[in-house]
Design a protein around this motif. Sequence first.
Motif, PDB file in Angstrom:
ATOM      1  N   LYS A 764       1.188  -1.081  -0.307  1.00 12.23           N
ATOM      2  CA  LYS A 764      -0.190   0.202  -0.532  1.00 12.23           C
ATOM      3  C   LYS A 764       0.921   1.129   0.259  1.00 12.23           C
ATOM      4  O   LYS A 764       1.788   1.476   0.763  1.00 12.23           O
ATOM      5  N   SER A 765       0.572   2.013  -0.469  1.00 15.70           N
ATOM      6  CA  SER A 765       0.779   3.714  -0.783  1.00 15.70           C
ATOM      7  C   SER A 765       0.902   3.814   0.531  1.00 15.70           C
ATOM      8  O   SER A 765      -0.250   4.397   1.367  1.00 15.70           O
ATOM      9  N   ILE A 766       1.418   4.738   1.881  1.00 16.48           N
ATOM     10  CA  ILE A 766       1.730   5.093   3.341  1.00 16.48           C
ATOM     11  C   ILE A 766       2.062   6.407   3.238  1.00 16.48           C
ATOM     12  O   ILE A 766       3.078   6.780   2.242  1.00 16.48           O
ATOM     13  N   ALA A 767       1.693   6.989   3.924  1.00 13.13           N
ATOM     14  CA  ALA A 767       2.233   8.909   4.234  1.00 13.13           C
ATOM     15  C   ALA A 767       1.659   8.980   5.556  1.00 13.13           C
ATOM     16  O   ALA A 767       0.941   8.105   6.473  1.00 13.13           O
ATOM     17  N   LEU A 768       1.925   9.838   6.476  1.00  9.18           N
ATOM     18  CA  LEU A 768       2.206  10.018   7.566  1.00  9.18           C
ATOM     19  C   LEU A 768       2.152  11.570   7.295  1.00  9.18           C
ATOM     20  O   LEU A 768       2.135  12.222   6.598  1.00  9.18           O
ATOM     21  N   ALA A 769       0.884  12.121   8.150  1.00  5.51           N
ATOM     22  CA  ALA A 769       0.188  13.554   8.538  1.00  5.51           C
ATOM     23  C   ALA A 769       0.038  13.822   9.865  1.00  5.51           C
ATOM     24  O   ALA A 769      -0.588  13.997  10.300  1.00  5.51           O
ATOM     25  N   MET A 770       0.410  15.701   9.484  1.00  5.56           N
ATOM     26  CA  MET A 770      -0.222  16.632  10.462  1.00  5.56           C
ATOM     27  C   MET A 770      -1.632  16.940   9.801  1.00  5.56           C
ATOM     28  O   MET A 770      -1.510  17.929   9.145  1.00  5.56           O
ATOM     29  N   VAL A 771      -2.665  17.114  10.647  1.00  5.28           N
ATOM     30  CA  VAL A 771      -3.934  17.127   9.793  1.00  5.28           C
ATOM     31  C   VAL A 771      -5.314  17.919  11.398  1.00  5.28           C
ATOM     32  O   VAL A 771      -4.518  16.991  12.591  1.00  5.28           O
ATOM     33  N   LYS A 772      -6.301  18.451  11.432  1.00  5.00           N
ATOM     34  CA  LYS A 772      -6.581  18.481  12.447  1.00  5.00           C
ATOM     35  C   LYS A 772      -7.125  17.647  13.476  1.00  5.00           C
ATOM     36  O   LYS A 772      -7.759  16.805  11.851  1.00  5.00           O
ATOM     37  N   PRO A 773      -7.149  17.867  14.547  1.00  7.93           N
ATOM     38  CA  PRO A 773      -7.463  16.744  15.525  1.00  7.93           C
ATOM     39  C   PRO A 773      -9.026  16.044  15.170  1.00  7.93           C
ATOM     40  O   PRO A 773      -9.311  14.472  15.249  1.00  7.93           O
ATOM     41  N   ASP A 774     -10.488  17.104  14.496  1.00  9.78           N
ATOM     42  CA  ASP A 774     -11.747  16.507  14.263  1.00  9.78           C
ATOM     43  C   ASP A 774     -11.327  16.054  12.843  1.00  9.78           C
ATOM     44  O   ASP A 774     -12.398  15.223  12.149  1.00  9.78           O
ATOM     45  N   VAL A 775     -10.682  15.539  11.888  1.00  9.84           N
ATOM     46  CA  VAL A 775     -11.135  14.617  11.227  1.00  9.84           C
ATOM     47  C   VAL A 775      -9.328  13.157  11.580  1.00  9.84           C
ATOM     48  O   VAL A 775      -9.001  12.901  10.363  1.00  9.84           O
ATOM     49  N   ALA A 776      -9.260  13.024  12.424  1.00 14.66           N
ATOM     50  CA  ALA A 776      -7.912  12.322  12.815  1.00 14.66           C
ATOM     51  C   ALA A 776      -8.683  10.953  13.042  1.00 14.66           C
ATOM     52  O   ALA A 776      -7.814  10.515  13.745  1.00 14.66           O
ATOM     53  N   THR A 777      -9.684  10.897  12.966  1.00 14.43           N
ATOM     54  CA  THR A 777     -10.636   9.813  14.289  1.00 14.43           C
ATOM     55  C   THR A 777     -10.169   8.494  12.606  1.00 14.43           C
ATOM     56  O   THR A 777     -10.161   8.805  10.985  1.00 14.43           O
ATOM     57  N   VAL A 778     -10.141   6.784  12.830  1.00 11.16           N
ATOM     58  CA  VAL A 778     -10.139   6.199  11.874  1.00 11.16           C
ATOM     59  C   VAL A 778     -11.266   5.960  11.347  1.00 11.16           C
ATOM     60  O   VAL A 778     -12.174   5.636  11.161  1.00 11.16           O
ATOM     61  N   GLY A 779     -10.772   5.664   9.791  1.00 11.43           N
ATOM     62  CA  GLY A 779     -11.669   5.469   8.826  1.00 11.43           C
ATOM     63  C   GLY A 779     -12.161   6.969   7.392  1.00 11.43           C
ATOM     64  O   GLY A 779     -13.000   6.393   7.190  1.00 11.43           O
ATOM     65  N   GLU A 780     -10.980   7.923   8.656  1.00  9.74           N
ATOM     66  CA  GLU A 780     -12.075   9.484   8.350  1.00  9.74           C
ATOM     67  C   GLU A 780     -11.274   9.330   7.247  1.00  9.74           C
ATOM     68  O   GLU A 780     -10.287   8.313   6.336  1.00  9.74           O
ATOM     69  N   LYS A 781     -12.428   9.195   5.500  1.00 15.31           N
ATOM     70  CA  LYS A 781     -12.018   9.772   4.429  1.00 15.31           C
ATOM     71  C   LYS A 781     -11.735  11.270   4.089  1.00 15.31           C
ATOM     72  O   LYS A 781     -12.020  12.336   4.422  1.00 15.31           O
ATOM     73  N   LEU A 782     -10.126  11.425   3.408  1.00 14.96           N
ATOM     74  CA  LEU A 782      -9.330  12.946   2.950  1.00 14.96           C
ATOM     75  C   LEU A 782      -9.080  12.736   1.924  1.00 14.96           C
ATOM     76  O   LEU A 782      -8.795  11.471   1.542  1.00 14.96           O
ATOM     77  N   LYS A 783      -8.755  14.026   1.288  1.00 13.85           N
ATOM     78  CA  LYS A 783      -7.519  13.357  -0.232  1.00 13.85           C
ATOM     79  C   LYS A 783      -6.055  13.889  -0.238  1.00 13.85           C
ATOM     80  O   LYS A 783      -5.963  15.353   0.735  1.00 13.85           O
TER      81      LYS A 783
END
Length: 810
Positions: A764-783
């Motif tokens: 899998k292509s993996i990334a580590l990222a600093m995001v706002k806490p309200d989008v940091a839940t497991v399963g959250e969909k981002l771009k």
Amino acid sequence: MKTKTKVVVVGGGVVGVSALYHLAKKGWSDVVLVERKELTSGSTWHAAGLLPLFNMSYSVGQLHKYAVNLYKTLEEETGKNVGFSVVSNIRLASTKDRMDEYYQYAGVAKTIGVDVKFLKPEQVKEIWPLCHTDDLVGAIQHPEDGYIQPADLTQALATGARNRGAEIYRNTTVLAMRQTKDGWIVETDKGSIECEHIISCSGNFARQTGEMVGLEIPVIPVEHQYIVTEPHPEIQKRKKEGLPEMGVLRDSDSRWYMREEAGGLILGPYEDGAPACYVEGPSKESEYELFQEDLDRLAPHIEGAIHRVPAFGEVGVKKVYNGAICYTPDGNPIVGPAWGLKNFWINEGHSFGITAAGGAGWQLAEWIVDGEPTIDMLGVEPRRYGNYCSKSYLKAKNEEAYSHVFIVHYPDEERPAARPLRTSPCYERMKNLGAVFGQKFGWERPNFFATDGMEQKDDWSFRRSKWFDAIKKECQNVKENVGLLDMTAFAKCRIKGPKAEEFLDFLVANKLPKKVGRINLCHALNTKGGVHSEFTIMKEAENSYYLVSAGANLRLDHDWIQKWMPTDGSVIFEDLTNSNGVLVVAGPKARKLMEKVSKDDFSNENFKWLTAKKVDVGYAPVNAMRVNFVGELGWELHHPIEYQNHIFDKLMEAGKEFGIKPFGIRAMNSLRVEKSYKLVGTELSIEYSPYESGLDRFIHPNKGKFIGLEALNKWREKGFDNKLVTLEVHNTEDADVLGNNPIYQNDKVVGRATGGEYGFRLDKSIALAMVKPDVATVGEKLKVDILGKMYDATVLDESPYDPENNLLRA
């Protein structure tokens, strides 16, 4: 002239005057600047005054952004016109790789709030009608960019500083600087000044200033030429018709900048063969100095300019400027505290001094007055260099940095000048096994191994390149058999003495290992509660500890330790970096391998995870530490460096039956990302609290006092703005996250990637990222934006590979 003050700034170019201005603006009015001749008489006066916002570095990008915004407000504040022409800046691209560079940069810009527009060739033609655009792929534009009059800018900053009580002493030469019990004494030809802090902003004199206090400052200037032409009728006609100025044009692939000047043009190339200058320093009388021009050196770039802007070839040359510009080996300035000295600050090596002066002064004032900078300054940190930076090394590297200003800045670029320099004993053995090397802190380290007929040569790209398949094989072998990695470049030291335990307990936020042979991962916070350093700490004996940290941060980490150490001799520091080598064995067959090369007991019962033992490998003494950065069963083998080849040969010979193969730093990065392991400077930063970086289990706020505890508790009460997450990036084809990629939700930027790689064990292509806490839940969909294309991403649990650490504990 004052005889006592808080800060003495040495040097009256734009960089020094900005530092003075920002100290006064921050409320320290009792500050002075000393200049040997007139303000701007070094390099500032002959600078072309460009303000390029473009920079691939997160820290430098923020300094430039701040400066451009500040300069727009100075006239209103000081009544002095700084000659700021906001005419925009266009960077042209003739290749796909160049456009990839621009897409990667645009991501960095997005995360720090800098406006970048992409242009088609025909849009370039509209803005720059004199530009030939048929062979362009595209371009980017900074609408807020332009140029400024350097001398006017310096005078405005000087006025702003004086209005707030700062004083400037011109025609005053610094003769010596002495450290006292309470601060410094600066001796000048007009008398002595006692002060708490000194800031060195001496430009071309940086090395002489450093010598006065025993520092080898890694700065040597390089000659830079630019051509001013006679007026061109087309440009004069545009002006008469009231048309806007065409803006600053940069043809990156032809390596020059161009802008309008008094109805004509300025052309500034960055050519090969530009020599370092003032290697032994300028003369005492040096003032408003230029060198003899050498137009032959510029010939290919002049041809390129005539191809791109035919009008350039239709006018005569009015004047050629050839002046000194300061350089460092990576082309970024050095801004921050000196190593080994208290309250001596360095603000030198500015190759884009007009642009960086504002931001450098701003952050130095924050650092000096409040004790810490407000942005992560690792990209410009003076301690990113070590004592390997000899004069001949600097000459070769700085000439290279100059000629590389406009080359494509690939994320995996490894520059060749002055290499190899520092090599571990097994260097030749690894080279014979196909190693393709990179460099960190002067050390050669294998990036990957070219095998199975692959050419032993690097292949740089913003996308997956030839080494993608090489590291795939290395990762799979670590997963299935056993791999060998050279990590001799690690920074290593011993802290011992009657108060060693008490001191280290105060230095780091985690509890120290209690039993001899135990290992803990510990973090040193800065006084504001951000993460400054990461150490693996092993208790060797009562009151003796062995510390390992990132090789690139050797001077930074060791200076941090020594500046906090008690001065009464109760704690002793020993640097072991050059005397100890490190080889790492990792993979499911690591134990079988160690049992074959050693008579010691490597069973799980006897040799638990996070412990260390003294063992023999062959006939050599080894400190075997059961830790690693790849998430497999394995050991770091720390050893006196003279035994390295003996150990290396024993491991490779015995490992044949277990499928041993060497692996490099790029495979290690892929493996660490699958484990959500963090690096200082990307996932760990002074801008983030350890809780934001997911270090909760390594922070013990109730253990007793440690550096940054008070600030951290206040930060926690206030609440956190970020959370580190691990992402799976879906449907990637030929590119993965590189770092600084913007993360989106509903078209809104909600964070930035700190790092990424393809995870071959997970496929899998993996990334580590600093995001706002309200989008940091497991399963959250981002771009996530990778090189201008949007990819779906999903937040995963931390450590998606072997989340329970069963393999590490096996």
